[in-house]
Write a protein that holds these residues in place. Sequence first.
Motif, PDB file in Angstrom:
ATOM      1  N   VAL A   1     -39.822  -9.408 -24.639  1.00  6.46           N
ATOM      2  CA  VAL A   1     -40.134  -8.753 -23.355  1.00  6.46           C
ATOM      3  C   VAL A   1     -41.266  -7.730 -23.482  1.00  6.46           C
ATOM      4  O   VAL A   1     -42.170  -7.710 -22.640  1.00  6.46           O
TER       5      VAL A   1
ATOM      6  N   GLN B   1     -33.021 -10.617 -19.449  1.00  6.26           N
ATOM      7  CA  GLN B   1     -32.611  -9.409 -20.173  1.00  6.26           C
ATOM      8  C   GLN B   1     -31.831  -8.468 -19.257  1.00  6.26           C
ATOM      9  O   GLN B   1     -30.774  -7.946 -19.642  1.00  6.26           O
TER      10      GLN B   1
ATOM     11  N   LYS C   1     -42.920 -14.119 -18.572  1.00  9.38           N
ATOM     12  CA  LYS C   1     -42.511 -12.744 -18.893  1.00  9.38           C
ATOM     13  C   LYS C   1     -41.469 -12.247 -17.889  1.00  9.38           C
ATOM     14  O   LYS C   1     -40.477 -11.617 -18.271  1.00  9.38           O
TER      15      LYS C   1
ATOM     16  N   LYS D   1     -37.660 -11.057 -18.679  1.00 13.19           N
ATOM     17  CA  LYS D   1     -37.188  -9.733 -18.249  1.00 13.19           C
ATOM     18  C   LYS D   1     -35.969  -9.869 -17.336  1.00 13.19           C
ATOM     19  O   LYS D   1     -34.988  -9.134 -17.486  1.00 13.19           O
TER      20      LYS D   1
END
Length: 180
Positions: A101, A77, A70, A74
């Motif tokens: 996300v 992103q 995760k 993130k």
Amino acid sequence: EYCDWQQAAVQVFRLLKPGGHFACLSHAVSTDIIRYMEDEWREYEILRELKFLSAIDRYLRDDLAFPHFKKAMKNTQVALSGKSPKSRFMGAILNMLASVVPMDEATVAQNRTRLDQFQRDINFGRERLKDLLRVNRTIQSDPGWYRVFEQHGLELVDEGDIMYRGVHNSGRYHCFVKPA
């Protein structure tokens, strides 16, 4: 242009009957399509540097715990935020990140098959793109590559540009005949 030209020329000459025709197509070496593919390759490289694909791979192999997966999604992103994608490929990556996300561990686990297919599609697309760019560089370095067919006995009877929508040069065609 994706094969061994010497071997292909030998086989084409062998298989054609006298008077038989052979035509081949190749990509144009400098087009908007090639520039788009080069931009897309740079986007793959950005994702590689961000370890995006390896994080997905490691998660799917159960070699990366969900919190680390995760965090990697993130971080990717965040690193890509504010940048306009130059390709549909990067747009798909940004859409994927926007949906993954916020997911919790159970939801990601439920979508594991989709994540695996997404990763396979990315890897397949990357290999295809790598091959296309390799062939383009080969044609750039040897623009007379098709002459090998003449060297093996065929006669070049026509050649020209292939225009996409009458505007963009997308390639070349070469037509040969085996002498009677």
